[in-house]
Motif scaffolding. Structure first.
Motif, mmCIF file in Angstrom:
data_model
loop_
_atom_site.group_PDB
_atom_site.id
_atom_site.type_symbol
_atom_site.label_atom_id
_atom_site.label_comp_id
_atom_site.label_asym_id
_atom_site.label_seq_id
_atom_site.Cartn_x
_atom_site.Cartn_y
_atom_site.Cartn_z
ATOM 1 N N ALA A 49 0.808 -1.219 0.000
ATOM 2 C CA ALA A 49 0.000 0.000 0.000
ATOM 3 C C ALA A 49 0.843 1.271 0.000
ATOM 4 C CB ALA A 49 -0.935 0.007 1.216
ATOM 5 N N THR A 50 2.141 1.162 0.339
ATOM 6 C CA THR A 50 3.001 2.345 0.398
ATOM 7 C C THR A 50 3.633 2.683 -0.949
ATOM 8 O OG1 THR A 50 5.009 1.107 1.002
ATOM 9 C CG2 THR A 50 3.540 1.775 2.792
ATOM 10 N N VAL A 51 3.485 1.800 -1.942
ATOM 11 C CA VAL A 51 4.066 2.031 -3.269
ATOM 12 C C VAL A 51 2.962 1.936 -4.310
ATOM 13 C CG1 VAL A 51 5.710 1.198 -4.997
ATOM 14 C CG2 VAL A 51 6.299 1.083 -2.570
ATOM 15 N N PRO A 52 2.810 2.925 -5.165
ATOM 16 C CA PRO A 52 1.771 2.857 -6.201
ATOM 17 C C PRO A 52 1.927 1.599 -7.052
ATOM 18 C CG PRO A 52 2.727 5.054 -6.121
ATOM 19 C CD PRO A 52 3.575 4.185 -5.241
ATOM 20 N N LEU A 53 0.831 0.912 -7.280
ATOM 21 C CA LEU A 53 0.880 -0.306 -8.064
ATOM 22 C C LEU A 53 1.396 -0.027 -9.479
ATOM 23 C CD1 LEU A 53 0.348 -3.292 -8.382
ATOM 24 C CD2 LEU A 53 -2.071 -2.787 -8.761
ATOM 25 N N GLU A 54 1.045 1.129 -10.025
ATOM 26 C CA GLU A 54 1.511 1.474 -11.368
ATOM 27 C C GLU A 54 3.036 1.549 -11.424
ATOM 28 O OE1 GLU A 54 -2.672 2.220 -11.220
ATOM 29 O OE2 GLU A 54 -1.057 2.811 -9.860
ATOM 30 N N GLU A 55 3.666 1.952 -10.332
ATOM 31 C CA GLU A 55 5.133 2.002 -10.296
ATOM 32 C C GLU A 55 5.723 0.600 -10.354
ATOM 33 O OE1 GLU A 55 8.802 3.335 -7.350
ATOM 34 O OE2 GLU A 55 6.868 4.351 -7.173
ATOM 35 N N THR A 56 5.137 -0.293 -9.578
ATOM 36 C CA THR A 56 5.603 -1.688 -9.607
ATOM 37 C C THR A 56 5.423 -2.288 -10.995
ATOM 38 O OG1 THR A 56 5.008 -1.971 -7.270
ATOM 39 C CG2 THR A 56 5.297 -3.968 -8.581
ATOM 40 N N LEU A 57 4.268 -2.040 -11.591
ATOM 41 C CA LEU A 57 4.007 -2.598 -12.921
ATOM 42 C C LEU A 57 4.897 -1.971 -13.985
ATOM 43 C CD1 LEU A 57 0.119 -2.904 -12.787
ATOM 44 C CD2 LEU A 57 1.793 -4.752 -12.660
ATOM 45 N N SER A 58 5.301 -0.713 -13.776
ATOM 46 C CA SER A 58 6.205 -0.092 -14.740
ATOM 47 C C SER A 58 7.577 -0.771 -14.705
ATOM 48 C CB SER A 58 6.350 1.407 -14.455
ATOM 49 O OG SER A 58 7.105 1.656 -13.281
ATOM 50 N N ALA A 59 7.975 -1.271 -13.527
ATOM 51 C CA ALA A 59 9.235 -2.017 -13.435
ATOM 52 C C ALA A 59 9.139 -3.318 -14.221
ATOM 53 C CB ALA A 59 9.568 -2.308 -11.971
ATOM 54 N N VAL A 60 7.972 -3.947 -14.147
ATOM 55 C CA VAL A 60 7.754 -5.159 -14.934
ATOM 56 C C VAL A 60 7.852 -4.850 -16.425
ATOM 57 C CG1 VAL A 60 6.079 -6.953 -15.550
ATOM 58 C CG2 VAL A 60 6.333 -6.244 -13.155
ATOM 59 N N GLN A 61 7.240 -3.753 -16.834
ATOM 60 C CA GLN A 61 7.257 -3.352 -18.241
ATOM 61 C C GLN A 61 8.690 -3.120 -18.716
ATOM 62 O OE1 GLN A 61 5.176 0.326 -19.169
ATOM 63 N NE2 GLN A 61 4.320 -0.651 -20.984
ATOM 64 N N ILE A 62 9.491 -2.432 -17.905
ATOM 65 C CA ILE A 62 10.885 -2.170 -18.255
ATOM 66 C C ILE A 62 11.665 -3.478 -18.362
ATOM 67 C CG2 ILE A 62 13.046 -1.184 -17.395
ATOM 68 C CD1 ILE A 62 11.307 1.059 -16.140
ATOM 69 N N ALA A 63 11.460 -4.374 -17.381
ATOM 70 C CA ALA A 63 12.201 -5.631 -17.361
ATOM 71 C C ALA A 63 11.874 -6.501 -18.567
ATOM 72 C CB ALA A 63 11.904 -6.386 -16.071
ATOM 73 N N VAL A 64 10.590 -6.563 -18.922
ATOM 74 C CA VAL A 64 10.187 -7.396 -20.060
ATOM 75 C C VAL A 64 10.659 -6.779 -21.377
ATOM 76 C CG1 VAL A 64 8.233 -8.361 -21.322
ATOM 77 C CG2 VAL A 64 8.233 -8.404 -18.819
ATOM 78 N N MET A 65 10.488 -5.489 -21.529
ATOM 79 C CA MET A 65 10.874 -4.832 -22.780
ATOM 80 C C MET A 65 12.387 -4.846 -22.989
ATOM 81 S SD MET A 65 8.196 -1.642 -23.137
ATOM 82 C CE MET A 65 8.777 -1.284 -24.799
ATOM 83 N N SER A 66 13.153 -4.851 -21.892
ATOM 84 C CA SER A 66 14.614 -4.901 -22.003
ATOM 85 C C SER A 66 15.123 -6.316 -22.229
ATOM 86 C CB SER A 66 15.252 -4.333 -20.737
ATOM 87 O OG SER A 66 15.012 -5.185 -19.629
ATOM 88 N N GLY A 67 14.243 -7.308 -22.070
ATOM 89 C CA GLY A 67 14.633 -8.699 -22.245
ATOM 90 C C GLY A 67 15.195 -9.348 -21.002
ATOM 91 N N LYS A 68 15.234 -8.624 -19.875
ATOM 92 C CA LYS A 68 15.777 -9.201 -18.646
ATOM 93 C C LYS A 68 14.783 -10.163 -17.982
ATOM 94 C CE LYS A 68 18.923 -5.397 -17.614
ATOM 95 N NZ LYS A 68 19.316 -4.356 -16.625
ATOM 96 N N ALA A 69 13.516 -10.030 -18.309
ATOM 97 C CA ALA A 69 12.486 -10.956 -17.835
ATOM 98 C C ALA A 69 11.581 -11.287 -19.009
ATOM 99 C CB ALA A 69 11.677 -10.347 -16.697
ATOM 100 N N ARG A 70 11.207 -12.548 -19.123
ATOM 101 C CA ARG A 70 10.339 -12.962 -20.221
ATOM 102 C C ARG A 70 8.861 -12.854 -19.841
ATOM 103 N NH1 ARG A 70 14.777 -12.386 -22.523
ATOM 104 N NH2 ARG A 70 15.804 -14.067 -23.681
ATOM 105 N N TYR A 71 8.548 -13.223 -18.592
ATOM 106 C CA TYR A 71 7.181 -13.148 -18.064
ATOM 107 C C TYR A 71 7.269 -12.690 -16.611
ATOM 108 C CZ TYR A 71 5.745 -16.103 -22.028
ATOM 109 O OH TYR A 71 5.507 -16.618 -23.283
#
Length: 314
Positions: free
Chosen positions: A123-145
């Motif tokens: 609750a202390t971190v906006p969910l959109e911020e967490t999901l943006s990290a996922v987006q960066i990781a997937v788009m950079s190829g560091k995470a597939r899913y």
């Protein structure tokens, strides 16, 4: 070993996964090498690890095994992130997440994690911020899913809906949760939410933290996890009167089927609706072989029904 898709995604994994919680602590590199080699030789692909296992020691051992003995492309790494505190923040903050991912990749000696698994909600971190990290990781190829670890039903649904609004690559494909004949609370809300959103379950501790194997019926074996200083409390949390009744039912079923209690307990979880894979840990390659052998076991409907009845409500 047969494989399954994780939810409605294109990710495919072996329906039995290998956990590495004890690697670098109770399991040395030599034993870890023997385990992973045997697992892959049997057709296993899913390997679960976390930077919280021995403060990264398990990932370092896995990286060493992959560098020396097992080709990286032969396994699907499901890596959990715990995000320790520091100057970049704590919890699922973007800086902490991406920094933790880079550190995990260094320990593993690889350029990507196949399934990056994150805590569901803070609750202390906006969910959109967490999901943006996922987006960066997937788009950079560091995470597939991406997937979630131990979410509540409403958390899983919320993350799935917000992820859809931001784009398909931020939608979780998996939820890793404890699930066994002893621990069935995920069936109340989480399983229906996962089914609705096409999210597959990775069931950890499918043997009730070892209790369902029947090894603790007559006490605590010296070579068991319950006798380990590192894991005694972890096992003891599942030893009670209710679990004793369930263990007796598992022993009865195993005797009637001419198989092991381990096979009965593992097959029950593996074939539950929505489960993509059941993740097992092992002391050594011989113990792992017993779990892999469960691949040939399918529980009759009447046995499943009896086990369902005796374990319901937990």
């Amino acid at each position: 070993m047969r494989r399954r898709r994780v939810g409605s995604s294109g990710l495919e994994v072996s329906r039995i996964g290998l956990g590495t919680m004890t690697w670098g602590a109770d399991t040395e590199t030599e034993d870890a090498t023997a385990q992973l080699t045997a697992f892959v030789d049997a057709g296993g692909t899913l390997v679960e690890t976390s930077d919280g296992y021995g403060d990264g020691a398990a990932q370092s051992v896995l990286g060493e095994v992959l560098a020396q003995s097992v080709p990286r492309d032969d396994v699907v790494i499901a890596g959990r992130g715990t995000m320790p505190g520091g100057p970049l923040g704590d919890g699922p903050a973007r800086g902490a997440l991406l920094s933790g991912l880079d550190a995990a990749l260094d320990r593993l000696g690889t350029d990507h994690i196949d399934l990056w698994q994150l805590p569901a909600f803070d609750a202390t971190v906006p969910l959109e911020e967490t999901l943006s990290a996922v987006q960066i990781a997937v788009m950079s190829g560091k995470a597939r899913y991406a997937g979630l670890v131990a979410p509540k039903g409403w958390e899983l649904a919320t993350v799935a809906e917000r992820g859809k609004a931001l784009g398909s690559i931020t939608v979780p494909v998996s939820a890793q949760v404890e699930y066994s004949l002893i621990s069935r609370d995920v069936e109340q809300e989480l399983l229906p939410a996962a089914a609705h959103h096409g999210i597959g379950l990775l069931a950890w501790a499918p043997l009730g933290r070892g209790v369902l194997t029947g090894k603790y019926v007559d006490g605590t074996p010296a070579d068991s996890r319950a006798a380990s200083a590192n894991l005694a409390s972890y096992v003891e949390a599942r030893r009670n009167e209710r679990s004793s009744r369930i263990v007796q039912a598992v022993l009865t079923a195993a005797d009637g089927l001419g198989t092991s209690p381990l096979a009965v307990a593992l097959a029950w979880v593996r074939d539950r609706p929505g489960v993509a894979a059941a993740i097992v840990g092992a002391r050594d390659a011989a113990q792992l072989a017993a779990s892999v052998a469960t691949e040939a076991v399918t529980l009759p409907l009447e046995i499943r029904a009896a086990l369902d009845d005796v374990s319901r409500g937990g």
